[in-house]
Design an enzyme around this catalytic site. Sequence first.
Site, PDB file in Angstrom:
ATOM      1  CB  SER A 108      -1.119   0.021   1.213  1.00 45.87           C
ATOM      2  OG  SER A 108      -0.137   0.211   2.468  1.00 45.87           O
ATOM      3  CD  GLU A 109       3.405   2.162   4.092  1.00 44.18           C
ATOM      4  OE1 GLU A 109       4.752   2.074   4.211  1.00 44.18           O
ATOM      5  OE2 GLU A 109       3.041   1.589   4.824  1.00 44.18           O
ATOM      6  CG  MET A 110       7.080   3.567  -1.655  1.00 48.08           C
ATOM      7  SD  MET A 110       9.027   4.340  -1.047  1.00 48.08           S
ATOM      8  CE  MET A 110       9.739   4.613  -2.679  1.00 48.08           C
TER       9      MET A 110
END
Lengths: 619, 349
Positions: free
Chosen positions: B158-160
Site C-alpha cells: 500500500s506504500e511503495m
Amino acid sequence: MKISRNAVAWMLLAVAIVGVASIGVLYARANAKTGTEYFEELALLRRIGQLDAQWEADVLKARSGMTLHFDPLRESSDELEVLVKALQASDEGADHDTGLADAQRALAEAVREKAARVEEFKSSLAILRNSLHYLPLAAEEVHKTLGYGLPATDAAHRVEEQLSSVLVASLLNAQGRRDGEAETIESIEALRHDAALLSAPQKAQVDLFTIHAETVLREQRTVNAVLDEIAAVPTARRAEDINALLNRQQQQRVQQTRHMRAYLLVTSVVLAMLLLSAAWQLRRNHRVLAQLNSQLHEANELLEQRVRERTQELRDAQNELVSTARRAGMAEIASNVLHNVGNILNSVNVSADLVASRLRNSCTRGLARAADLLRANEEELPQFFAASAKGPKLARYVIELSATAQHEQAEMVAELDALRRSIDHIKTVVATQQSYATHSSSPVIRIHPHELVEDALRISGHAVTSEWLEVVRDYGELPQVLVDRDRVLQILVNLLSNARQSMKAVPGCRHRLVVQAQADAGMLRVRVIDDGEGIPVENLTRIFTHGFTTRKEGHGFGLHSCALAAQQMGGTLEAHSDGPGAGATFTLHLPLGPAPVAEFHGDDHPAADVAAEPAVAAA
Amino acid sequence: MQSGVTSFDQQKQFMSVPRAPRSPRWPRGHTTLRSVRCVAAALLPLAAAAAAAAQPAATEPLQPIPAATRQDPARVALGRRLFHEPRLSADGKVSCASCHDLARGGADNRTRSIGIHGRLTARNAPTVLNAALNFRQMWNGRAATLEAQVELVLLSPSEMGSTWPNVLTVLATDPSYASAFAAAYRDGLTKANVLNAISTFERTLVTADSPFDRYLRGDRAALTDLEKLGYARFKQYGCASCHQGANIGGNMFQRFGVMVPLAAAKTTGKPGDLGRFEVTGLDRDRHVYKVPSLRNVALTAPYFHDGSAATLEEAVSVMFRYQLGRVAPKQDEEAIVRFLRTLTAPRLE
C-alpha cells in the site's frame, strides 16, 4: 635377515615425511584459536555484565524518580544488544562448540526478555507517576467541592475521611510499602460506597479521584511485579555460564598446547636424529667421492701425458711427410724439368745429329777431289780443260758443287737455328720450373696459336711427315691469344711425345697423327689425335695422377703436371680413348682472353692468386 | 487563588522519603485532609520558587537535542537522491518524500498518505525529522532501525509496493546511481547499501536550535512567559511522563486510552489497528503505540496514528481526557499549545 640399503633409505625417508607432516598437523591444530580471542571475549562478557548492572540501576533510578526521562534506559538497551551480537559474531569462525552457541543464544534471549520487561515497566511507571502526582490534587479538588468540610453532611464527612485514608495509603504504597494493598482496596470500596450518596458534581469529582487511586494501585502492582521480573531475568547467570564455558575451553586449549609441545619435542628429536645420521652418511660419501676424484685426476694426468707424446709423434710424422712431400715436389719439379728438357733434348740431339751427319757427308770431299784433280793438272791447266774430257766435267762439277754447298749451308743454318731455339726452350723450361719453386709468374705473351703448335711439333720431332708417320694439321680460324707460351708449349710437347710413344708401341703400319687447333666459345681447343695403342678404360682416370706410368722406364710425371699447368692457366686437359688399339685423343682447352689463374693445388706450394699480366714481349 | 498544583519536584521529594516505619506519622484513619493541606501549603512556596528558578538541564525530563553525528557526505548525498527518487516505487510515482515531505515538517499534512496507485496507507505518516532519535520506527514499533523501516515501506503493497530486484535494476541501469554507489560504498550497489544510504541521509535530518532547545541550553529569553508557563504545565500535568527525553517522546510504548479506554468511536482506522498487539500478539498490547516525538509538532498536523485530531488544541484535549483522565482549564491547555509551538526548529536547508 639382511635389509638392503635401499630399503633402509626408503624407511628413513618415510619416517622423515611422517615427522614433518605431523609437525604441520600439530601446528595447525594448536593454532586454531589464539589466546587473544579468549581475552577479547572475556572483556566483552565483562562489559556485558557491567551494562546489565547499569541497566538495572537505571531502572531503579527511573523508579525512584532520580531520572525523569527514559533515554538512559534506551541507550543501555541498545548498547547491550550490540555487545551481545558482537559476542556471537566473535565466535563465528571458530570450531562450533554447540554448548557455547547455546549459552550465547540463551544470553541473547535473556536480554531480549529483559528489554520487553523494561518496556512494560516504562509504560506502567509513566501512568503510575502521573496518577500518583495527581492524587493529592484530586483530593484537594474534592475537598473544594465538598466545601472544605464546612457543610458537614455525614456523607461528606465520611467521604473526606475515606479520601484522606486512601490518599495516605496510596502515598505510602508508593514509597514501597508492600502489604497495604488489601487495606487500600477496602478503603477505596468504602469511598465509593460513601460517595454514592453525594450530589452528582461532587460524585463526579470523587469518581475522578477514585479512578486515579485505582490506577495507582494497579500500576503499582504492575510496576512492582515487573521490577521483580526484571530482577529475576537471569542475564547475569547466562553471562557467567558463557564465562565458565570459555574458561573451560581455554583450559582445554592450554592442555592441548601442552600435549602438542610434548609431541613436537618428540618429533623434533626424531627428525634431528635423522638429520644427524644423514649428515654422517653425507660425510662418508664425501670422503669416498674425494678419493675417486683424486684417482680420476691421476688417470687424467696419465692420459694427458700419453696424448702429448702421441701428438709429438704425429707432429714428427707430419714434419717428415711435409719434408718428404717437399722433396717429392722438388723431385716432381726436377723430374718435370728433366722430362720436359728430355723432350727437348731429343730434338736437340736430332738437330745436332743432322748437322753432324750433314757435315760428315758434306760435299767438301768432292770439292777436295776436284781440287786434287786441279792440283794434279796444275801445270797444264789450259790443256786439261781443252784436251781432256774431265776438264769440262770438272767445271760443271764445281758449279754444281757450289750450289750443293750453298744448299747444305742453308740447311745447316736452319738446323742450327732450330737447335738454338730448342736450347732457348730448355732455358725457359728450367726457368719455368724454377718459377714453380719460387712461385714467380711466368710471362704471358700474345701469340698466334698455330705458331705454338708448330713449335711444339718441331720440338717433339713431328714437324714433317716421315715414312712411318703422317702428320695432319687442322687449323681453324685462330685469333691471337694471350697465353703463357712456355707452359702451353710444355703441355703440347708432352702430349705429342706421348702420342709418338703410343704409336711407336704399335709397329708395322703407317700411323696418322692429327693436330687440331680451333677457337670456339671463347676457348682455344687444341687436339692431339693419334692412332696408337689407346688407353684402357680403367686407366683413363688414372693417367692424370701423379706417378702413374705405363712405360717401363717412365716416371709418370708428365700428364699430371700438364693437367696442373692447364688448370693454372684457367683451362682443362682432357683425355679420350675408345680402348686399347683404338688410339687416343687429348684435348687442351684454354681461355682465349686473359686467363684467370686458378689456385695452384700443389701440396706444399702456398695457394696464391696470381693476376693475369698484360702481354709482355718475349725476350 | 492557589490552584493547589504542586510541582513535580515536590512529588519527587515525596517519593524519595525512605520507607515509612510501622507506626506511620499519619496513623490510619486519623489522618485529616487538613494535615495534608498543611504540608502542601508549607511546601508550596518552595515549589513555586523552585519552578521559577533555573533548572539544571540534566535533571529535566526534556533534554536538548544532541548534535547530529557526522555522516559520510557521499552517502548523505546519495541518500538524499534516493529519498526523492520516485522510480523506487512500483508505479514510479511515489518516493519517500511523497509522504515525508521535508518542506512540510517531514510529513504530509494528510490524515493518511497516498501510496502507489492511489492506495491509502493504514496510518498517518509520522515525521522523518529527528526520526533517527526514536528508539523504534513505525507507530507499532515493528521496525527496530531506520534501515528496517525503509525496507518495510519499499516492499509494502500500500506504500511503495516494489520488490528488491525491481529497485536494484532501476538503480543499476542508471549510470549516475551506479557510479555514485561505487564511489560511496566499497561493494557498490547492494540492498544493504541502498537502505544504508537512505538511513544515513535521515540521520542528518536532526533539527536543532528550536526556541525550546535554546531555552534548555540556558537562554532564558528564548521563551516568552506564557511559553514557560506552558512548559511548567506540561510537566505538572504529567505530559512529560511519556513525552520525555531528547526527542520529547519516541523512546517508549504507551497505551492510547490509559484512563478512558479507546472506544470504537476513536478508532477511525481500519479494523485491526490495534497498535503493538499486531506485533506481539499480547492482549495487554492492544492499543499500545510508540509515543511520538513532539519536536516540530506544530508542522505535522493532523495528529495521532489515525490523524483524527486536526489541530494541536484538539490533540491536547484528547490527550488530557484519554491519557491523564483530567479536564484542564482552558488557559492551561492554551499555554501548553503555546509551549508545543516552541518545539519547532528553523527550516532545514
